[in-house]
Design a protein around this motif. Sequence first.
Motif, PDB file in Angstrom:
ATOM      1  N   THR A  60       0.812  -1.221   0.000  1.00 31.48           N
ATOM      2  CA  THR A  60       0.000   0.000   0.000  1.00 31.48           C
ATOM      3  C   THR A  60       0.844   1.269   0.000  1.00 31.48           C
ATOM      4  N   SER A  95      -7.828   8.855   5.540  1.00 33.11           N
ATOM      5  CA  SER A  95      -7.291   7.672   6.218  1.00 33.11           C
ATOM      6  C   SER A  95      -8.180   7.263   7.381  1.00 33.11           C
ATOM      7  N   TRP A 105      -6.704  -2.941   6.056  1.00 29.53           N
ATOM      8  CA  TRP A 105      -6.447  -2.711   4.628  1.00 29.53           C
ATOM      9  C   TRP A 105      -4.966  -2.721   4.264  1.00 29.53           C
ATOM     10  N   HIS A 106      -4.068  -2.600   5.244  1.00 36.56           N
ATOM     11  CA  HIS A 106      -2.628  -2.687   4.976  1.00 36.56           C
ATOM     12  C   HIS A 106      -2.115  -4.129   5.001  1.00 36.56           C
ATOM     13  N   HIS A 113      -7.876  -8.859   0.792  1.00 36.58           N
ATOM     14  CA  HIS A 113      -6.992  -7.698   0.771  1.00 36.58           C
ATOM     15  C   HIS A 113      -5.565  -8.074   0.386  1.00 36.58           C
ATOM     16  N   THR A 115      -2.222  -8.440  -1.565  1.00 38.44           N
ATOM     17  CA  THR A 115      -1.629  -7.486  -2.501  1.00 38.44           C
ATOM     18  C   THR A 115      -1.308  -8.158  -3.827  1.00 38.44           C
ATOM     19  N   VAL A 120      -6.061   0.327  -8.695  1.00 37.63           N
ATOM     20  CA  VAL A 120      -6.212   1.122  -7.483  1.00 37.63           C
ATOM     21  C   VAL A 120      -7.552   1.843  -7.518  1.00 37.63           C
ATOM     22  N   TYR A 123      -6.639   6.583  -2.938  1.00 32.34           N
ATOM     23  CA  TYR A 123      -5.319   6.850  -2.382  1.00 32.34           C
ATOM     24  C   TYR A 123      -5.466   7.731  -1.154  1.00 32.34           C
ATOM     25  N   TYR A 134      -0.447   6.357   0.112  1.00 32.79           N
ATOM     26  CA  TYR A 134      -0.916   4.974   0.199  1.00 32.79           C
ATOM     27  C   TYR A 134      -1.976   4.731  -0.869  1.00 32.79           C
ATOM     28  N   TYR A 136      -5.197   2.040  -2.145  1.00 30.43           N
ATOM     29  CA  TYR A 136      -6.156   1.018  -1.721  1.00 30.43           C
ATOM     30  C   TYR A 136      -6.910   0.511  -2.946  1.00 30.43           C
ATOM     31  N   PRO A 137      -7.002  -0.803  -3.102  1.00 28.58           N
ATOM     32  CA  PRO A 137      -6.329  -1.835  -2.308  1.00 28.58           C
ATOM     33  C   PRO A 137      -4.839  -1.908  -2.650  1.00 28.58           C
ATOM     34  N   GLY A 138      -4.079  -2.623  -1.810  1.00 27.48           N
ATOM     35  CA  GLY A 138      -2.667  -2.812  -2.085  1.00 27.48           C
ATOM     36  C   GLY A 138      -2.461  -3.553  -3.397  1.00 27.48           C
TER      37      GLY A 138
END
Length: 234
Positions: A60, A95, A105-106, A113, A115, A120, A123, A134, A136-138
């Motif tokens: 992310t 955030s 989510w990280h 989720h 990666t 994407v 952000y 960052y 989202y999603p990774g």
Amino acid sequence: MALTGTNLLSRIKDTLQDTSSVRWTEAELLRYINDAQREIVNFKPDASAVTTNVQLVTGTLQTLPTNGLRLIKVTRNMSGTGSATGKRAIRIVSSDILNTQEPDWHDPTVTGHATHGTEVKHYVFDEDDPRKFYVYPGVAGNAYVEIVYSKNPDDLSSASSNIDIDDIYGNAIIDFVLYKAYLKDAEYAGNAQRAGTHYQLFTASVGQGAQAQTLLDPNTDPTSTMNAAVMGGS
């Protein structure tokens, strides 16, 4: 045509009444021009805005290119770098909202989720760490996005080099250089005042440019609401 160091130096030397570079060498004044570019970008990051496609790294957390100073925005997904095809638009998200709705989510191990994506949706940007953002999603490292960011302006290597910000800032650069030049001889009568005057002109020029940009920003144009209504009703 882009302004060069030579274009600026001729005006600066005329004002200093030092066309033969006796008191202020050309190399010294070029250093002041480089300082001026950085000072302008410090006041107005979009003065050195660059739009480019970048490949994201796995996860992310993402970092700007090495010459990046701060992110301005992430625009859309891309099919690659260079002259790639544009894809899905990307929206900024708070955030706090993301952390509340998707606290994991990280974490790439959480189901749904992992990666491994290439697209994407959102952000996240933190003013306290402007060189990073960052997504989202990774992603798995094979995703590409278009970003707009403020870059560190390149120094003029010689008088023939072009300035690395827009020509519209030429007058502001001149005033900043004159401020630095007169500051060097501030012990002489009147030079300290001259230096202060040119710095005030410099900040006023950059500040007024920012105000004009805000007034002309399509996102704040009062007619944009009308246009949106027309488009929505068509």
